[in-house]
Design a protein around this motif. Structure first.
Motif, mmCIF file in Angstrom:
data_model
loop_
_atom_site.group_PDB
_atom_site.id
_atom_site.type_symbol
_atom_site.label_atom_id
_atom_site.label_comp_id
_atom_site.label_asym_id
_atom_site.label_seq_id
_atom_site.Cartn_x
_atom_site.Cartn_y
_atom_site.Cartn_z
ATOM 1 N N CYS A 60 16.754 8.094 -5.033
ATOM 2 C CA CYS A 60 16.548 6.913 -4.194
ATOM 3 C C CYS A 60 16.824 7.230 -2.730
ATOM 4 N N MET A 61 17.845 8.021 -2.472
ATOM 5 C CA MET A 61 18.139 8.402 -1.093
ATOM 6 C C MET A 61 17.003 9.234 -0.509
ATOM 7 N N ALA A 62 16.473 10.182 -1.297
ATOM 8 C CA ALA A 62 15.376 11.021 -0.817
ATOM 9 C C ALA A 62 14.114 10.197 -0.578
ATOM 10 N N ALA A 63 13.805 9.262 -1.481
ATOM 11 C CA ALA A 63 12.599 8.452 -1.334
ATOM 12 C C ALA A 63 12.692 7.514 -0.136
ATOM 13 N N SER A 64 13.844 6.870 0.039
ATOM 14 C CA SER A 64 13.993 5.954 1.170
ATOM 15 C C SER A 64 14.003 6.706 2.501
ATOM 16 N N LEU A 65 14.585 7.899 2.523
ATOM 17 C CA LEU A 65 14.537 8.709 3.744
ATOM 18 C C LEU A 65 13.113 9.136 4.077
ATOM 19 N N THR A 66 12.344 9.451 3.041
ATOM 20 C CA THR A 66 10.943 9.816 3.269
ATOM 21 C C THR A 66 10.156 8.638 3.828
ATOM 22 N N ALA A 67 10.381 7.451 3.243
ATOM 23 C CA ALA A 67 9.705 6.254 3.760
ATOM 24 C C ALA A 67 10.097 5.981 5.206
ATOM 25 N N ALA A 148 16.693 -3.915 -3.853
ATOM 26 C CA ALA A 148 15.411 -3.734 -4.535
ATOM 27 C C ALA A 148 14.430 -4.845 -4.137
ATOM 28 N N TYR A 149 14.910 -6.091 -4.087
ATOM 29 C CA TYR A 149 14.055 -7.193 -3.650
ATOM 30 C C TYR A 149 13.643 -7.020 -2.182
ATOM 31 N N ALA A 150 14.562 -6.538 -1.359
ATOM 32 C CA ALA A 150 14.235 -6.321 0.055
ATOM 33 C C ALA A 150 13.166 -5.246 0.213
ATOM 34 N N LEU A 151 13.267 -4.175 -0.561
ATOM 35 C CA LEU A 151 12.242 -3.137 -0.505
ATOM 36 C C LEU A 151 10.887 -3.657 -0.962
ATOM 37 N N MET A 152 10.899 -4.472 -1.995
ATOM 38 C CA MET A 152 9.637 -5.021 -2.484
ATOM 39 C C MET A 152 8.968 -5.902 -1.422
ATOM 40 N N SER A 153 9.758 -6.737 -0.770
ATOM 41 C CA SER A 153 9.182 -7.609 0.257
ATOM 42 C C SER A 153 8.711 -6.814 1.466
ATOM 43 N N ALA A 154 9.468 -5.783 1.859
ATOM 44 C CA ALA A 154 9.072 -4.962 3.008
ATOM 45 C C ALA A 154 7.793 -4.193 2.711
ATOM 46 N N GLY A 155 7.712 -3.612 1.514
ATOM 47 C CA GLY A 155 6.498 -2.883 1.162
ATOM 48 C C GLY A 155 5.284 -3.783 1.074
ATOM 49 N N SER A 156 5.465 -5.001 0.552
ATOM 50 C CA SER A 156 4.346 -5.937 0.441
ATOM 51 C C SER A 156 3.860 -6.380 1.813
ATOM 52 N N ALA A 157 4.795 -6.676 2.712
ATOM 53 C CA ALA A 157 4.397 -7.095 4.054
ATOM 54 C C ALA A 157 3.682 -5.977 4.801
ATOM 55 N N SER A 183 -4.411 9.322 11.447
ATOM 56 C CA SER A 183 -3.081 9.903 11.271
ATOM 57 C C SER A 183 -2.007 8.811 11.184
ATOM 58 N N PHE A 184 -2.136 7.815 12.038
ATOM 59 C CA PHE A 184 -1.201 6.695 12.013
ATOM 60 C C PHE A 184 -1.248 5.968 10.667
ATOM 61 N N CYS A 185 -2.441 5.667 10.203
ATOM 62 C CA CYS A 185 -2.581 4.948 8.933
ATOM 63 C C CYS A 185 -2.108 5.781 7.751
ATOM 64 N N ASP A 186 -2.319 7.091 7.792
ATOM 65 C CA ASP A 186 -1.858 7.941 6.699
ATOM 66 C C ASP A 186 -0.325 7.951 6.629
ATOM 67 N N HIS A 187 0.330 8.016 7.773
ATOM 68 C CA HIS A 187 1.788 7.972 7.798
ATOM 69 C C HIS A 187 2.305 6.644 7.230
ATOM 70 N N VAL A 188 1.666 5.559 7.621
ATOM 71 C CA VAL A 188 2.083 4.249 7.132
ATOM 72 C C VAL A 188 1.874 4.134 5.625
ATOM 73 N N THR A 189 0.768 4.665 5.122
ATOM 74 C CA THR A 189 0.479 4.599 3.684
ATOM 75 C C THR A 189 1.508 5.368 2.874
ATOM 76 N N VAL A 190 1.847 6.554 3.324
ATOM 77 C CA VAL A 190 2.859 7.342 2.615
ATOM 78 C C VAL A 190 4.209 6.630 2.639
ATOM 79 N N SER A 191 4.547 6.042 3.776
ATOM 80 C CA SER A 191 5.816 5.332 3.887
ATOM 81 C C SER A 191 5.870 4.154 2.917
ATOM 82 N N ALA A 193 4.170 3.810 0.122
ATOM 83 C CA ALA A 193 4.225 4.324 -1.248
ATOM 84 C C ALA A 193 5.648 4.702 -1.646
ATOM 85 N N PHE A 194 6.357 5.384 -0.761
ATOM 86 C CA PHE A 194 7.743 5.764 -1.081
ATOM 87 C C PHE A 194 8.675 4.561 -1.041
ATOM 88 N N THR A 195 8.314 3.534 -0.299
ATOM 89 C CA THR A 195 9.111 2.310 -0.321
ATOM 90 C C THR A 195 9.071 1.655 -1.700
#
Length: 216
Positions: A60-67, A148-157, A183-191, A193-195
């Motif tokens: 979880c730490m690695a995934a959130s840091l990646t996002a 977990a709920y905060a991550l779900m709402s942030a990723g959805s928004a 490039s900007f959109c690809d970075h956002v998409t990866v972020s 996904a890891f969220t």
């Protein structure tokens, strides 16, 4: 000797030494305890649960840091062409409130996961349980669930804004901004996904907390 009869000789008695197992069995029965002692709670199951907690915290730490990292590096300068006219465009994650929200939540989850991972490793090194008490387990359960709920709402928004950038706005002349800002959109998409992946890991941790509370 009396009445012309010889006195009876005492019969020789042979008594075998009582074994330790029989003595323990007889002592347990006399004390009122059951004949078969209850088996101690296996420590292997708790150790496996502790190891699972550590693995989940690390992932979880690695995934959130990646996002967090992919989102804060999402910025790009480019040129947008509309009807033959060129317009310079500049996009950055801080221009969107949804992206800022994702950065804040993913950073909070990364800090939370790091602190929990540090505590878990220290407890394992001292050969003690990762979850020392029910109060601590309830605290972890509440914290993991809220994040977990905060991550779900942030990723959805954030995904709503990204989808708008990729598809454009219908019935208007606004184009797909992700073509010049790929490039900007690809970075956002990866972020994003890891969220969502971090959200799944936290939800799994919540399930483990519930199982621990049910068993212990």
């Amino acid at each position: 000797m009396f009445n012309g009869q010889k006195p009876r000789q005492p019969e020789a008695a042979l008594q075998l030494p009582e074994t330790k197992v029989a003595a323990d069995h007889r002592g347990a029965t006399m004390n009122g305890s059951p004949e078969v002692a209850a088996a101690p709670r296996p420590k292997a199951a708790r150790r496996n649960a502790d190891a699972m907690h550590v693995i989940l915290r690390a992932m979880c730490m690695a995934a959130s840091l990646t996002a967090f990292s992919f989102m804060v590096t999402a910025k790009q300068h480019s040129v947008l062409v509309i009807y033959g006219f060129q317009f310079p465009v500049h996009s950055k994650w801080s221009f969107s409130n949804s992206f800022e929200y994702l950065v804040g939540v993913s950073g909070a989850v990364a800090i939370h996961s790091f602190l929990q991972l540090l505590i878990c490793v220290l407890r394992l090194l001292s050969k003690s349980s990762v979850i020392p008490s029910r109060n601590y387990a309830w605290l972890m359960f509440a914290g993991d669930q809220v994040l977990a709920y905060a991550l779900m709402s942030a990723g959805s928004a954030a995904s709503g804004v990204t989808n708008l950038n990729r598809t454009g706005i219908r019935h208007t002349v606004l184009p797909n901004f992700c073509k010049p800002l790929h490039s900007f959109c690809d970075h956002v998409t990866v972020s994003i996904a890891f969220t969502f992946f971090s959200c799944i890991l936290l939800a799994t941790s919540v399930v483990l907390d519930v199982i621990w509370l049910a068993k212990y």
